[in-house]
Design an enzyme around this catalytic site. Structure first.
Site, PDB file in Angstrom:
ATOM      1  CB  SER A 111      -0.923  -0.058   1.231  1.00 50.73           C
ATOM      2  OG  SER A 111      -1.915   0.897   1.165  1.00 50.73           O
TER       3      SER A 111
ATOM      4  CG  ASP B 283      -6.512  -3.862  -3.002  1.00 54.01           C
ATOM      5  OD1 ASP B 283      -7.293  -2.915  -2.769  1.00 54.01           O
ATOM      6  OD2 ASP B 283      -5.303  -3.819  -2.729  1.00 54.01           O
TER       7      ASP B 283
ATOM      8  CG  HIS C 163      -5.784  -2.224   0.547  1.00 53.78           C
ATOM      9  ND1 HIS C 163      -4.839  -2.304  -0.455  1.00 53.78           N
ATOM     10  CD2 HIS C 163      -5.283  -1.344   1.460  1.00 53.78           C
ATOM     11  CE1 HIS C 163      -3.824  -1.502  -0.163  1.00 53.78           C
ATOM     12  NE2 HIS C 163      -4.059  -0.917   0.991  1.00 53.78           N
TER      13      HIS C 163
END
Lengths: 385, 204
Positions: A165, A330, A363
């Site tokens: 991320s 995600d 995610h």
């Protein structure tokens, strides 16, 4: 060091932990000039290390954390055995990020709220917390501070810089800011830059905090309050975007806390109760100013910003080898975004592999144990010399 | 890679040697449906090529990475949009043609991203296959190891079929190698060859 508990049946379970770890603190008194022009005269970074640095200092891996992460990546503390590192399933002896082979470093980024200098730290010049006066920080600034930590630890070149991320953005930035100081970059569930939709989510989260009456323009510390309501709303919203629709449906569906509808606005559906719990838990330990800083760093990151928006030109500087990983469900950092990292690397004829992991967990997948995902990371790092 | 490994690969996959013979040293190569990355590794070792594989299978992605081969996980039938025009000297489709859905579009994509294309495929015109069909059964062999109900192969063809396809779509064949076992077949290739390898480029 493995945790030794004297029970042979426990050995199998515990040998894969790095065991007891200790956080360390590094002090830097060379001023750091931020992208914004602001200058931080001195600062501290909290970090932890796992494994052993080899004789020529060539086996170091830096792990960059995401929005709410910190330096405690693996192992646990002697006085708090339940406080296990956030990527303990990935990092340890014999694990995909193998501490028998690599010297692995986790740090708390500047601006954080886990011991590194941040808005809640005391500004030595005023004797009060920095609060609103803590400069807005960017991914570039973080990498600069991380490079100084590398200097401090005697590491000229990382075997790999790894992040998921927002951490993936830092790993990418390493390959651009210090092409000769990183041999491999692993960008997991990341993006070369945020889309409008993603910035929009961050803006709503920030607004929740900024409009909380307890925010006091960022200087809430002096008022003895915390903008808890704003922070928990921000986290609740974030949390929704970290999960997939399917995962939420599987876990909660339309389940109620009680058998029937109450025709009111109290918590009724289990998803409501879960989100509130997550929000409360987060707001109890996380600093609202840090949350604002982290989301801004996400929004600002765009390596192509100074290249007329052209990622191909931006990545021309990169020299590392890359592994890019995304997860099918995600949607906050979708596989499409990861492909936007891969394409400029192909254009620039870099060594790059890309894996799209089938996972149900949105995610959050990048933090979860998943056999195929772990095999990919293990296979890749197995070839890192 | 140790020499023994190269010898093993060459023995198991006779088309590897035929393909390698056409690839100059240091060429850039894209291998579509690259499996575990064996061909790319073979070409890296024997031809010092640089390049990437494209593969959809999870297990193969791990094998490629373990083999030290660059691999991009993607569905070939979704096209090659990650790759730019003329990015490669060669685009290879080894033992994969028969399993692609949009075969014609894929061949065109190969010649968009590469200057030359190479395909290898099991020849459905091989006498043993013909005999199988004549006897009333779909062929099952080392080249076509699947049963009719579990095969990934949706576009099987013969040498003749592929060559008329090339003529129809303005693809110009520049070389052909036909083999059975590991031996080159010169006489009646469409009948006596079990595996075909073609080198081609955009026709004029």
């Amino acid at each position: 060091m493995a945790k030794l508990n004297g029970f042979s049946f426990g050995v199998f379970l515990v040998t894969s932990s790095v065991g007891i770890v200790q956080a360390q603190r590094a002090l830097f008194d060379t001023p750091l000039t931020f992208r914004s022009g602001a200058i931080l005269p001195r600062y501290e970074l909290m970090y932890e290390t796992y494994g052993t640095l080899n004789a020529d200092n060539s086996n170091a891996i830096l792990i960059c954390h995401a929005l709410s992460g910190h330096h405690h990546v693996a192992g646990y503390y002697a006085d708090d055995e339940n406080n296990v590192g956030w990527w303990d399933n990935m990092v340890g002896p014999g694990k995909p990020m193998d501490t028998d082979k690599f010297f692995i470093i986790g740090l708390n980024n500047l601006g954080g709220c886990h011991g590194s200098t941040g808005p809640s730290s005391i500004n030595p010049e005023t004797g009060k917390p920095y609060g609103a006066s803590f400069p807005v920080i960017t991914v570039e600034d973080w990498v600069e501070s991380q490079a100084r930590l590398a200097d401090y630890l005697g590491i000229k070149q990382f075997a790999a810089v790894i992040g998921g991320s927002l951490g993936g953005m830092q790993a990418l930035q390493w390959s651009l800011a210090y092409p000769d100081r990183v041999r491999h970059v692993l960008a997991i569930a990341s993006a070369p830059r945020l889309t409008a939709q993603n910035i929009a989510f961050n803006d709503v989260a920030r607004n929740a905090i900024l409009t909380d009456p307890d925010f006091h323009g960022g200087d809430y510390y002096q008022h003895g309050v915390v903008p808890t309501r704003g922070l928990r709303l921000a986290r609740m919203l974030g949390h929704i975007t970290y999960l997939s629709d399917d995962a939420m449906a599987d876990k909660f569906g339309r389940k109620l806390r009680t058998e029937q509808y109450n025709y009111g606005y109290e918590v009724e559906f289990q998803i409501e109760s879960y989100l509130r719990y997550q929000g409360d838990k987060f707001a109890a330990y996380f600093d609202a100013n840090t949350y604002l800083l982290m989301t801004k760093a996400l929004d600002y990151f765009d390596p192509a910003h100074e290249c007329g928006g052209d990622l191909n030109r931006a990545f021309a500087k990169a020299r590392s080898d890359f592994l890019v990983i995304s997860f099918t469900t995600d949607w906050r950092f979708s596989p499409q975004r990861s492909r936007e990292i891969v394409r400029p690397l192909l254009h620039n004829k870099r060594q790059v592999s890309y894996a799209e992991i089938t996972s149900n967990h949105g995610h959050d997948s990048f933090l979860m144990e998943h056999p195929h995902y772990f095999d990919v990371v293990r296979a890749y790092l197995g070839n890192v010399r | 890679m140790i020499n023994k490994e190269i010898v093993r690969l060459a023995a198991e996959r006779p088309d590897f040697e035929a393909i390698a013979a056409w690839i100059p040293k240091g060429a850039s190569v894209l291998d579509l449906g690259c499996g575990d990355g064996s061909l790319l590794r073979y070409l890296k070792e024997t031809r010092a090529i640089r390049g990437y594989g494209v593969e959809i299978s999870d297990i193969d992605i791990v094998s490629c990475i373990a083999n030290g081969v660059n691999v991009i996980q993607n569905d070939l039938d979704a096209g090659l949009s990650d790759f730019e025009d003329g990015a490669f000297d060669f685009v290879i489709l080894s033992q994969t043609l028969q399993a692609t859905r949009h075969t014609e579009a894929l061949i065109q994509e190969m010649l968009r991203v590469g200057r030359e294309g190479v395909v290898s495929f099991p020849n459905f015109g091989y006498w043993k296959s013909r005999l199988n069909v004549l006897m009333g059964n779909m062929p099952v062999s080392s080249e076509l190891p699947y049963q009719w109900y579990d095969t990934p192969n949706v576009h099987l063809c013969t040498l003749n079929d592929f060559e008329s396809f090339c003529r129809k779509y303005c693809v110009s064949v520049t070389a052909r190698s036909v083999m059975t076992g590991g031996g080159e077949v010169g006489f009646l290739p469409n009948l006596l060859g079990s595996t075909a390898v073609y080198r081609f480029q955009r026709g004029v």
